[in-house]
Design an enzyme around this catalytic site. Structure first.
Site, PDB file in Angstrom:
ATOM      1  N   LYS A   1       0.805  -1.225   0.000  1.00  0.00           N
ATOM      2  CA  LYS A   1       0.000   0.000   0.000  1.00  0.00           C
ATOM      3  C   LYS A   1       0.837   1.273   0.000  1.00  0.00           C
ATOM      4  CE  LYS A   1      -4.378  -1.506   0.566  1.00  0.00           C
ATOM      5  NZ  LYS A   1      -5.566  -1.006  -0.152  1.00  0.00           N
TER       6      LYS A   1
ATOM      7  N   SER B   1       1.232  -9.621  -0.319  1.00  0.00           N
ATOM      8  CA  SER B   1       0.869  -8.211  -0.290  1.00  0.00           C
ATOM      9  C   SER B   1       1.096  -7.531   1.049  1.00  0.00           C
ATOM     10  CB  SER B   1      -0.580  -8.041  -0.747  1.00  0.00           C
ATOM     11  OG  SER B   1      -1.429  -8.920  -0.029  1.00  0.00           O
TER      12      SER B   1
END
Lengths: 302, 302
Positions: free
Chosen positions: B43, B287
């Site tokens: 992110k 992720s």
């Protein structure tokens, strides 16, 4: 002594088979996460370089190791389609024995003081080539590629902090770093329970500690001692040593898990424990990640 | 829709502040370990790109997020010396709330359905700029830099496997991958308990699932749903979806710890769980790594 050219040549040989590890920001410094190599430790670099340069490997290779060099030789041999016989001491963590077998090597378990003898016997019986864990110029040159990569990524680094035991890793790294940037400090890290190199540097000559004494540290991959070859590199090239307690080592394992999302074995976290005491903007080499899962689980909830 | 140029431009903007993650060999494929970013998740890429391109950020930035986007915006704001207000749902793991506060952000905890409303109120009160977690071209372009890097390292990759929730990551990655190599398969991964995109692609139009239903998955960062913007990318560019069970997700977390020495959170392991079902030589994006340490400890000794 090995040269910068030896290290550069090793880098070209091993590049297709090793991970080009990045530097990861960590506190005021950085981590070089060699636990991300396919076998979970930097040892793959030296083993690949040594095996690639063997002139006669048709009768296979032999290695003795407390674990990570075993997996490194097994991996390199498998890659080259060569049989590997690995001699491991009987206090090796099960996870490392299993991983070595899973790479297709034949494993021989012996008492910790008998491993060199047994490996030499296997070499004689089979006509195989010995790949020593650190006492070989090609192994040292392979480990030195870590130093090249650190300077490529961070030419202005203040210090490089490297765990020491047999001394192969720091000999190679110091050769590369001091040849390119003599002003960069090369600092060794040792468990206080196996701090024979710190004692040797202080005394100005190689001091031997009892192997049974050194075997007390939780850092099971750092229970070795230098050879004449690695000592000649260390005594000329290493600027300083930081020793760390068993509690500091285990705290570094937990800190790496929580803050860097990296799994390190105790030996692999020794340079990070030393880095915390150093305080400056240094690179700490996370040398291996083959930890006992139960130990890691205990540290995570402590 | 965003373009390859947007992703390339984002790559130049964020390069000084993100880790250039390597590909790590893993079974028949590879891992892209975005859990090694400073905040422990991909992110950071989108947040850095969006914040760098804000024209007026003097009144600060606001974000709503289940955790990793929160830390990403907090990190990016801190880097640029801008105040950050972060709205988090009350089911966010404590580890993520603490980490966001540690980065200097002001945190507001609200019910899961109220976070957008509260964030918009903060924007209005303060004259601050909202950085949405996925519904913004600059955020999507930032995440797409992962696709550029995968193709740089492995131009002949067969497939790229990416977790999906709001869809920002896969929209960016698919834009980069399909522009450069239309033959590379882009495969989304979803928890079966929050497989609204799989259902939408099957139906040919965006289907909404009840947020309370989606909130059941252990993959707490994958409880969102696409926006019109991300759906327009997904519906045109994604080749296939693999859904995974809760047990498969947790097994992937344990497998990553034992075999790759990487700490992943459940959401961060969803693409790896899907990769195991895919079976071919694909890259799975890990992720994020902000797992509850107690959960990881349980999985390590199971």
């Amino acid at each position: 002594m090995i040269t910068l050219d030896d290290v550069r040549s090793a880098a070209a040989v091993i590049a297709p088979h090793v991970v080009r590890t990045p530097l990861l920001p960590f506190g005021p410094g950085w981590l070089k996460p060699e636990n991300l190599q396919p076998i979970g430790a930097f040892k793959l670099r030296g083993a690949l370089n040594a095996l690639a340069r063997l002139e006669n490997r048709s009768n296979g290779v032999v290695a003795y190791s407390s674990g990570n060099h075993a997996q490194a030789v097994a991996f390199a041999a498998h890659l080259h389609g060569v049989p590997a016989a690995i001699v491991m001491p009987d206090n090796t963590p099960t996870v490392k024995i299993e991983a070595t077998k899973a790479l297709g090597a034949e494993v021989f378990i012996v008492g910790i003081t008998e491993r060199v003898e047994r490996a030499e016997a296997l070499v004689a019986e089979r006509g195989a080539a010995l790949i020593p864990p650190f006492d070989h110029p090609d192994v040292i040159a392979g480990q030195g590629t870590i130093g090249l990569e650190i300077l490529e990524d961070l030419p202005d680094v203040e210090a490089v902090i490297v765990p020491m035991s047999g001394g192969g890793l720091i000999s190679g790294v110091a050769t590369a770093v001091k040849a390119l940037r003599p002003d960069v400090r090369v600092i060794g890290a040792e468990p206080a329970l196996a701090a024979d190199i710190a004692a040797s540097l202080k005394a100005g000559s190689l001091i031997r500690w009892d192997p049974v004494e050194r075997a007390q540290t939780v850092a099971d991959a750092l229970r070795d001692e230098p050879s004449a070859l690695t000592w000649s590199h260390i005594s000329k090239l290493v600027d300083d040593v930081i020793t760390v307690t068993e509690d500091e080592i285990l705290a570094a394992v937990a800190h790496l898990a929580r803050r860097a999302r990296l799994i390190a074995e105790p030996s692999g976290a020794v340079a990070v424990a030393a880095q915390a005491k150093f305080g400056g903007a240094g690179v700490g080499v996370v040398s291996g990640g083959n930890v006992d899962p139960a130990l890691l689980a205990r540290l995570l909830v402590a």
